[in-house]
Design a protein around this motif. Structure first.
Motif, PDB file in Angstrom:
ATOM      1  N   THR A 184       0.708  -1.249  -0.068  1.00 34.11           N
ATOM      2  CA  THR A 184      -0.005  -0.008  -0.115  1.00 34.11           C
ATOM      3  C   THR A 184       0.655   1.164   0.033  1.00 34.11           C
ATOM      4  O   THR A 184       0.357   2.398  -0.134  1.00 34.11           O
ATOM      5  N   ARG A 185       2.148   1.111   0.243  1.00 38.05           N
ATOM      6  CA  ARG A 185       3.159   2.253   0.276  1.00 38.05           C
ATOM      7  C   ARG A 185       4.078   2.212  -0.902  1.00 38.05           C
ATOM      8  O   ARG A 185       4.888   3.228  -1.073  1.00 38.05           O
ATOM      9  N   ARG A 192      -0.218  -0.757  -5.266  1.00 39.13           N
ATOM     10  CA  ARG A 192      -1.110  -0.256  -4.293  1.00 39.13           C
ATOM     11  C   ARG A 192      -2.551  -0.826  -4.639  1.00 39.13           C
ATOM     12  O   ARG A 192      -3.260  -1.170  -3.590  1.00 39.13           O
ATOM     13  N   GLU A 213      -5.647   3.825   6.841  1.00 37.50           N
ATOM     14  CA  GLU A 213      -4.372   4.504   6.251  1.00 37.50           C
ATOM     15  C   GLU A 213      -4.524   5.173   4.900  1.00 37.50           C
ATOM     16  O   GLU A 213      -4.122   5.907   4.279  1.00 37.50           O
ATOM     17  N   ASP A 217      -5.002   8.173   0.186  1.00 36.88           N
ATOM     18  CA  ASP A 217      -4.033   7.676  -1.108  1.00 36.88           C
ATOM     19  C   ASP A 217      -4.351   8.684  -2.298  1.00 36.88           C
ATOM     20  O   ASP A 217      -5.744   9.038  -2.408  1.00 36.88           O
TER      21      ASP A 217
END
Length: 340
Positions: A184-185, A192, A213, A217
């Motif tokens: 996801t980073r 992602r 989190e 994005d």
């Protein structure tokens, strides 16, 4: 300075210094009366130049060319060294990943190791059908390491294979969320997207925390998938993102349906209604945006939604007014089921 002293101070063995002399790389400029090599300060500086270039991975032949040819241009050679080093590191990283996968599976004996290696080959096959078959029918008695599956999920572009990998990862147990979280980073938006799609199908608070989190994005598809997954779990933290999806037209129908589910809670319903009406009143809301927001009201609890729809029935925009009037007619029987 004699060769033994040069070797001691430079760290280059006497044998290597003699080899340099034979190749013509560093020839001592002097000789003692007894015929021993004697190095000048300039010779010693050249030794350090040779060693510096060796540390970059240049061959002795390349070093000789670099030191002797005044027109030598190092940029092409350095660029080639960079490419070869990157390729070598990629091969070593692949080997390291393979070894870690074998270790994580804790195989019993060499037969177990060989089965894991065969599994890895199947997952790395260039043919999608082979990769999918490997996922759906793994080698007998060989548990697929969670880290291996997660890495395959993040790298898989074929939708059918990706679906099989997500299914296998969900069944594998272990800490799959943690293994996917790094994706996801990633700077690669496709990675992602794959990560959040896989995490969205996994239960637990850890998955919800990672999805929360992701709500910030930069990619609309990534944060949209996270918002839908969170909202479907009853997580009200997704409300602002879901309302924004309706306003922006990003899978707005699905977002409105999830908002409707969340609105079954009276406290959350008030929050959602406030957010929707604020977007409707925003000066930047164009007609298409206001139509989507009006349509979303039909998913809300009938009583509060009717009040807003009746107001919108007198809207200056004729399309919005007609839509609001029609939706109010749909909600009226739900709000007052025993009237008339």
């Amino acid at each position: 300075m004699l060769i033994g002293e040069v070797a001691r101070r430079s760290g280059v063995s006497s044998r290597m210094l003699r080899h340099y002399d034979t190749l013509g790389l560093v020839r001592p400029t002097g000789r003692t009366y007894g015929g021993y090599r004697e190095y000048s300060d300039e010779d010693i500086r050249r030794i350090f130049h040779v060693e510096s270039l060796r540390s970059l991975g240049l061959s002795l032949r390349q070093i000789g060319r670099a030191l002797e040819d005044p027109a030598f241009e190092p940029s092409d050679l350095v660029g080639d060294l960079i490419r070869r080093t990157e390729e070598r590191l990629a091969r070593e990283q692949e080997l390291l990943d393979r070894l870690r996968a074998v270790d994580a599976s804790a195989p019993f004996g060499w037969e177990g190791v060989l089965r894991i290696v065969e599994l890895l080959r199947g997952l790395n096959s260039p043919h999608a059908a082979r990769r999918q078959q490997t996922v759906l029918a793994p080698a007998e008695d060989v548990p697929v390491p969670t880290e291996l599956l997660a890495g395959a999920v993040l790298a898989e572009a074929d939708p059918n294979v990706a679906g099989a990998l997500r299914w296998a990862l969900a069944r594998a147990g272990g800490d799959g969320v943690a293994s996917l979280a790094a994706g996801t980073r990633s700077e690669d938006v496709e990675v992602r997207r794959r990560a959040v799609l896989a995490i969205a199908g996994m239960p637990g608070d850890d998955a919800a925390a990672v999805l929360t989190e992701v709500l910030e994005d930069l990619d609309t598809a990534v944060r949209g998938r996270a918002a839908l997954a969170l909202g479907s779990r009853g997580e009200t933290v997704a409300v602002p993102a879901l309302v924004r999806m309706v306003a922006e037209g990003t899978t707005d129908v699905e977002a409105a349906e999830v908002l409707g589910t969340l609105a079954r809670d009276a406290g959350c319903a008030d929050r959602i209604m406030s957010a929707l009406t604020a977007e409707l009143a925003a000066p930047t809301a164009d007609p298409a945006t206001r139509i989507r927001l009006t349509q979303a009201l039909v998913e809300m609890p009938p009583e509060p939604a009717l009040g807003v729809l009746r107001t919108l029935a007198g809207d200056d925009d004729r399309t919005v007014a007609l839509l609001a009037s029609a939706l109010a007619g749909v909600l009226e029987p739900r709000a007052h089921p025993f009237r008339g």
